[in-house]
Scaffold this motif. Structure first.
Motif, PDB file in Angstrom:
ATOM      1  N   LEU A   1       1.281  21.956  32.163  1.00 38.28           N
ATOM      2  CA  LEU A   1       0.739  21.376  33.395  1.00 38.28           C
ATOM      3  C   LEU A   1       0.025  22.470  34.171  1.00 38.28           C
ATOM      4  CD1 LEU A   1       3.825  19.266  34.563  1.00 38.28           C
ATOM      5  CD2 LEU A   1       1.760  18.400  33.459  1.00 38.28           C
ATOM      6  N   ASP A   2      -1.030  22.091  34.908  1.00 38.58           N
ATOM      7  CA  ASP A   2      -1.715  23.069  35.725  1.00 38.58           C
ATOM      8  C   ASP A   2      -0.942  23.304  37.026  1.00 38.58           C
ATOM      9  OD1 ASP A   2      -4.305  20.708  36.782  1.00 38.58           O
ATOM     10  OD2 ASP A   2      -2.169  20.843  37.249  1.00 38.58           O
ATOM     11  N   ALA A   3      -1.424  24.252  37.820  1.00 40.13           N
ATOM     12  CA  ALA A   3      -0.706  24.628  39.036  1.00 40.13           C
ATOM     13  C   ALA A   3      -0.599  23.465  40.019  1.00 40.13           C
ATOM     14  CB  ALA A   3      -1.403  25.817  39.699  1.00 40.13           C
ATOM     15  N   GLN A   4      -1.651  22.644  40.130  1.00 45.51           N
ATOM     16  CA  GLN A   4      -1.628  21.536  41.091  1.00 45.51           C
ATOM     17  C   GLN A   4      -0.581  20.500  40.704  1.00 45.51           C
ATOM     18  OE1 GLN A   4      -5.444  19.762  41.667  1.00 45.51           O
ATOM     19  NE2 GLN A   4      -4.768  18.374  43.276  1.00 45.51           N
ATOM     20  N   ALA A   5      -0.465  20.206  39.400  1.00 45.24           N
ATOM     21  CA  ALA A   5       0.527  19.232  38.948  1.00 45.24           C
ATOM     22  C   ALA A   5       1.947  19.764  39.141  1.00 45.24           C
ATOM     23  CB  ALA A   5       0.281  18.880  37.481  1.00 45.24           C
TER      24      ALA A   5
ATOM     25  N   GLN B   1       2.734  32.217  33.950  1.00 40.42           N
ATOM     26  CA  GLN B   1       2.175  31.853  32.649  1.00 40.42           C
ATOM     27  C   GLN B   1       3.235  31.243  31.737  1.00 40.42           C
ATOM     28  OE1 GLN B   1       0.442  35.529  31.329  1.00 40.42           O
ATOM     29  NE2 GLN B   1      -1.105  35.531  32.938  1.00 40.42           N
ATOM     30  N   ASP B   2       4.475  31.737  31.830  1.00 38.97           N
ATOM     31  CA  ASP B   2       5.540  31.171  31.013  1.00 38.97           C
ATOM     32  C   ASP B   2       5.788  29.704  31.363  1.00 38.97           C
ATOM     33  OD1 ASP B   2       7.592  34.211  30.925  1.00 38.97           O
ATOM     34  OD2 ASP B   2       5.834  33.598  29.785  1.00 38.97           O
ATOM     35  N   ILE B   3       5.811  29.370  32.652  1.00 42.91           N
ATOM     36  CA  ILE B   3       6.019  27.985  33.065  1.00 42.91           C
ATOM     37  C   ILE B   3       4.821  27.122  32.693  1.00 42.91           C
ATOM     38  CG2 ILE B   3       6.439  26.472  35.028  1.00 42.91           C
ATOM     39  CD1 ILE B   3       8.839  28.096  34.302  1.00 42.91           C
ATOM     40  N   ASP B   4       3.605  27.670  32.854  1.00 48.15           N
ATOM     41  CA  ASP B   4       2.403  26.912  32.463  1.00 48.15           C
ATOM     42  C   ASP B   4       2.458  26.534  30.994  1.00 48.15           C
ATOM     43  OD1 ASP B   4       0.092  28.846  34.553  1.00 48.15           O
ATOM     44  OD2 ASP B   4       1.556  27.292  35.031  1.00 48.15           O
TER      45      ASP B   4
END
Length: 581
Positions: free
Chosen positions: A145-149, A137-140
């Motif tokens: 960016l979403d997980a796919q990107a 969640q911190d990186i998001d």
């Protein structure tokens, strides 16, 4: 089998190197050094794995990166990584800690779920699925960016792309100087290599140099340097190691390492430990040579690898490692801590007079000290130590109410000292068998029926691993006011998601007291007292007090407490039953 491993390595080599490279990339190490280090880690993992399965190779690689302090190797002489401009995801990953990078890459790069990533690291890192989700969640939030990107940016990076390094524009004299410098550095590195085996007979005990512990972030028993004025007396060290090997009850497993060899008071003392591997806990043995006797006088099983103090025989002195400093001691029997500085010379503390210890308090002292693992900043830790050399030295940590911060040692709060007194003097737990302790404050306030102020406290132990915690109501003076209730926690639980409950008796009746951290949605009492519920409000903790039977007046004689359970509701709908005891 080896051919199958090599074939798998050819197919998956780029993926493994990418994982190792990103896990080691802190933004400060040159790309060429990172590439060489990552390739070496992948080769080491392949040599140590007898299975061609990619998951086995990746697991071995992750374990090596996690358990070995990073030692970056110099880049290749004739080529270097292709020019690369990291995107926003890699920039944020570089800012993560060493362990957070691993859990993030397992999820985003290797497509593992949060529980799978936590299980992958469970044997070597105290991490759960909640910790993994927090990192993701911190990186998001940081990259938007979403997980796919994020996954696309990570997989677009190929560290195996290299180019020829341009030749250096140096004169002949300059090249000669560089070659001589490299040879000099190689010679100095070889001569100063920290760990060495004493020369002579095969099986001689191992001595450890003074600077080994500075190479890692978390020094362990294997990094404890050999101390004492007689550490160079190989005949003495051999006698001590052989005496331990001759012990029929607790002989050493694996090689014997020397921690101390010198004179203490009227005896020559050698303190050693074995290296049984990951399946068994290490042991520490103490060998004494006196005027009329010699032999091994105590053998202590550590249970865990965090023992920082070792009582030397019955000398009232302790052996401490060099990463411990600023030691002070206090009696837990006193109502307030009075800290006495303790001097240390060559790893051995000054003698502690026996009058400091009180048999009515489990004969345990409280020690406070600075823990200085190089190169991390120092932090204050607290532990118990006994005058018995066979007893453990459990660390005591107080859970921080903020789950994003680590626990601390004793910070001076009266409630913390009251808990220390209760643990040491009220037999809340057996300090010699539990490993380290982690203490959490679930609730502090006024008890019903003018019972005064108290704190509902959770106590979790690290040994045996996964043991369910206990809950106690502790008064301001350190007295334990209740028997032990249960909690929903263990040593690795998050601070805000712990709940506990106890029975407490006032002057007139019994009460069930239950409390939980802000990570718990609700508490409900069920059973013979009926149903009562309390829900979390405004992100704060939850308190539920249920009135029980009367203990005097016209009520019949109480022969048993009602059957009661407390249901703990988590925000995701999971439920746990705990018992007030």
């Amino acid at each position: 089998m080896r051919a199958a491993v090599l074939m798998t390595m050819r197919r998956q080599y780029a993926d493994l190197v990418r994982l190792a490279y990103l896990a080691l990339d802190d933004g400060r190490t040159p790309a060429a050094d990172l590439l060489t280090t990552a390739r070496h880690a992948v080769r080491q993992a392949a040599r140590a794995t007898n299975s061609p399965a990619y998951a086995r190779l990746r697991h071995r690689l992750i374990v090596d990166i996690l358990t070995t302090a990073p030692r970056h190797r110099p880049g290749p002489l004739f080529f270097e990584p292709a020019p690369d401009e990291p995107g926003p995801v890699r920039e944020q990953v570089r800012r993560l800690s060493h362990h957070e990078r691993l859990v993030y890459l397992l999820c985003r790069l290797e497509d593992l779920t949060a529980p799978e990533a936590a299980a992958e690291l469970a044997d070597h890192l105290l991490v759960n699925a909640w910790d993994v989700d927090r990192t993701l969640q911190d990186i998001d939030a940081a990259t938007d960016l979403d997980a796919q990107a994020q996954r696309a940016e990570l997989r677009a990076f190929d560290p195996t792309l290299v180019r020829l390094r341009p030749p250096p524009a140096l004169s002949r004299r300059g090249r000669t100087a560089i070659v001589l410098a490299i040879v000099a550095v190689a010679i100095v590195s070889f001569l100063s290599y920290g760990r060495y085996t004493t020369s002579g007979k095969a099986g001689d005990p191992v001595t450890v140099a003074a600077n080994v512990w500075r190479r890692g972030y978390a020094p362990s028993l294997n990094d404890w340097p050999t101390q004492g004025a007689q550490r160079g007396d190989r005949a003495l060290l051999r006698r001590a190691a052989q005496a331990w090997r001759n012990d029929r009850r607790d002989p050493p497993l694996g090689p014997v390492s020397i921690m101390y060899a010198g004179n203490v008071d009227d005896a020559t003392v050698v303190i050693m430990h074995d290296a049984p591997g990951t399946r068994d806990s290490p042991m520490v043995a103490q060998y004494f040579e006196r005027r009329l006797s010699r032999g091994v006088e105590s053998i202590r099983g550590l249970g865990i690898d965090s023992g920082q103090f070792i009582m030397i025989g019955t000398t009232w002195r302790y052996l401490v490692p060099p990463w411990i400093s600023d030691i002070s001691a206090a009696l837990p029997l006193l109502s307030k801590p009075y800290w006495h500085p303790v001097g240390v010379r060559d790893g051995v503390t000054d003698r502690l007079p026996w009058r400091w210890f009180d048999p009515d308090c489990q004969t345990y002292m409280v020690f406070q000290m600075q823990y200085r693992p190089a190169p991390l900043p120092p932090r204050k830790i607290t532990l118990f130590a006994s005058p018995t050399p066979e007893s453990g030295t459990p660390l005591i940590w107080f859970r921080d109410p903020d789950p994003h911060r680590e626990g601390t040692g004793f910070t001076g709060e009266p409630g913390q000292w009251a808990t220390i007194r209760a643990v040491a003097c009220e037999s809340v737990t057996s300090l010699s068998d539990v490993g380290d302790l982690r203490v959490g404050r679930l609730w502090s306030g006024d008890l019903p029926d003018d019972g005064g102020r108290a704190t509902l406290t959770s106590i979790d132990v690290s040994v045996p691993w996964g043991t369910t915690g206990t809950a106690f109501l502790i008064g301001e003076d350190g007295r334990v006011l209740t028997g032990g209730g249960t909690t929903n926690s263990d040593y690795a639980s998050a601070a805000d998601a712990i709940a506990g409950t106890v029975w407490w008796r006032s002057s007139s009746r019994w009460h069930v007291i239950a409390a939980a951290g802000p990570g718990i949605a609700a508490l409900k009492v069920v059973g013979e007292l009926g149903e009562q519920e309390a829900r979390r409000r405004d992100g704060s903790g939850t308190l539920l007090i249920a009135t029980g039977p009367s203990v005097h007046g016209k009520s019949p004689q109480l022969t048993r407490l009602p059957v009661v359970r407390v249901i703990v509701y988590e925000p995701d709908g999971d439920r746990t039953l705990i018992d007030p005891g």
